[in-house]
Design an enzyme around this catalytic site. Structure first.
Site, PDB file in Angstrom:
ATOM      1  N   LYS A  92      -3.240  20.161   3.888  1.00 47.19           N
ATOM      2  CA  LYS A  92      -1.964  20.883   3.784  1.00 47.19           C
ATOM      3  C   LYS A  92      -1.371  20.710   2.382  1.00 47.19           C
ATOM      4  O   LYS A  92      -0.903  21.668   1.761  1.00 47.19           O
ATOM      5  CB  LYS A  92      -0.981  20.358   4.831  1.00 47.19           C
ATOM      6  CG  LYS A  92       0.381  21.030   4.805  1.00 47.19           C
ATOM      7  CD  LYS A  92       1.447  20.170   5.459  1.00 47.19           C
ATOM      8  CE  LYS A  92       1.750  18.958   4.609  1.00 47.19           C
ATOM      9  NZ  LYS A  92       3.005  18.274   4.929  1.00 47.19           N
ATOM     10  N   SER A 101       6.581  16.148   3.342  1.00 43.84           N
ATOM     11  CA  SER A 101       5.913  16.837   2.237  1.00 43.84           C
ATOM     12  C   SER A 101       5.953  18.330   2.528  1.00 43.84           C
ATOM     13  O   SER A 101       5.275  18.815   3.432  1.00 43.84           O
ATOM     14  CB  SER A 101       4.458  16.362   2.107  1.00 43.84           C
ATOM     15  OG  SER A 101       4.424  15.008   1.709  1.00 43.84           O
ATOM     16  N   LYS A 134       5.357  14.868  -5.580  1.00 45.84           N
ATOM     17  CA  LYS A 134       4.450  14.566  -4.476  1.00 45.84           C
ATOM     18  C   LYS A 134       3.184  15.401  -4.568  1.00 45.84           C
ATOM     19  O   LYS A 134       2.077  14.916  -4.286  1.00 45.84           O
ATOM     20  CB  LYS A 134       5.147  14.810  -3.130  1.00 45.84           C
ATOM     21  CG  LYS A 134       4.266  14.556  -1.892  1.00 45.84           C
ATOM     22  CD  LYS A 134       3.762  13.121  -1.829  1.00 45.84           C
ATOM     23  CE  LYS A 134       2.804  12.885  -0.666  1.00 45.84           C
ATOM     24  NZ  LYS A 134       3.455  12.904   0.654  1.00 45.84           N
TER      25      LYS A 134
END
Length: 292
Positions: free
Chosen positions: A241, A99, A173
């Site tokens: 994050k 990611s 995502k």
């Protein structure tokens, strides 16, 4: 039957190790490198080959999969004079399943193209159990022809869907992680409400099954919150994050996302309190602190 391929696999953490194992079980020759070698050694028992240097994992591989922690770590591994792009075969396919920011994926795709390497960004969702079971949601950005060429490999890991050009997988995502984070926060609030209002939260979860509020997060993470079982499937620090990345990308589009912004703040507080290594369902800890 899937044609056997030579696959270089970089990064065997919580998600990467079971993913590499599934590829080995599927009959592929899997060359594995991990910065901490001991985390990769267990894959020898399923037929993977553990190598000493990352270049050894990619030099003879027609497909390279990267499953590292962040954009900067991926850049460090892939780009520059000693980066893996320089060690890969021409016309090989690089699949970055980490990611990372949308802009990072687009930049990596451009650099890969200069080296005549096909590039796909293919982040996943489904947690450690999804990686073990091969049921990951796989969101893929990049060239459609390149996607079709490696789709059988990705099918060993879950359900791949080609979303659009380079960066589109990471964008999907981000949307996924916003929904996950926001839903975790809402489930945590609902459990607190039930507890403080005098209802049995476990019975509440049962009562909600099958209704519009039902979801995997409600059932699995709701139970984790009630039992205070925060062994990490998805650590809170990585959830943060992703929410921070989503907020930064939204800023470039001049979007105001007040719900996601508040949830991002809650995860920042959770990590600041020292709970970053716990599962992201531990967000209920921060809501409890706010209500003390």
């Amino acid at each position: 039957m899937t044609t056997s391929r030579t696959i270089g696999f970089i990064g065997t953490g919580i998600m990467g190790a079971p993913m590499a194992a599934r590829l080995a079980h599927a009959g592929h020759q899997v060359l594995v490198w991990n910065r901490t070698k001991s985390k990769a050694n267990r894959l020898e028992s399923v037929g993977a080959t553990i190598v000493e240097k990352p270049e050894e994992a990619v030099a003879e591989s027609d497909v390279v999969i990267v499953m590292l922690s962040s954009g900067p770590v991926c850049d460090e591994m892939l780009l520059g004079p000693s980066g893996l792009l320089n060690a890969m075969q021409r016309d090989a396919t690089l699949i970055v399943m980490s990611s990372i920011p949308v802009e990072t994926a687009r930049r990596q795709a451009e650099e890969a193209a200069k080296s005549q390497i096909n590039y796909l960004d293919a982040p996943v969702s489904g947690g450690e159990q999804g990686a073990i079971d091969g049921t990951l949601a796989i969101m893929v950005g990049g060239d459609a022809v390149s996607f079709k060429a490696v789709e059988p490999i990705l099918l060993s890991l879950g359900r791949p869907v080609h979303v659009g050009p380079a960066g589109s997988g990471e964008l999907a995502k981000l949307a996924n992680q916003m929904i996950v984070a926001n839903t975790i926060a809402t489930v945590a609030e609902a459990i607190l409400l039930a507890e403080q209002g005098g209802a049995n939260p476990e019975r509440m979860l049962s009562a909600l099954e099958g209704g519009f509020a039902d979801s995997t997060i409600l059932r699995i993470h709701g139970q984790r919150m009630i039992q205070e079982n925060f062994i990490p499937g998805g650590p809170a620090k990585w959830q943060l994050k992703d929410t921070q990345t989503a907020m930064a990308f939204a800023d470039t589009l001049h979007l105001k996302l007040p719900v996601s912004s508040l949830v991002n703040t809650l995860f920042e507080e959770l990590v600041d309190q020292g709970d970053g290594e716990l599962d992201h369902s531990a967000l209920i800890n921060q809501l409890r602190r706010r209500n003390d």
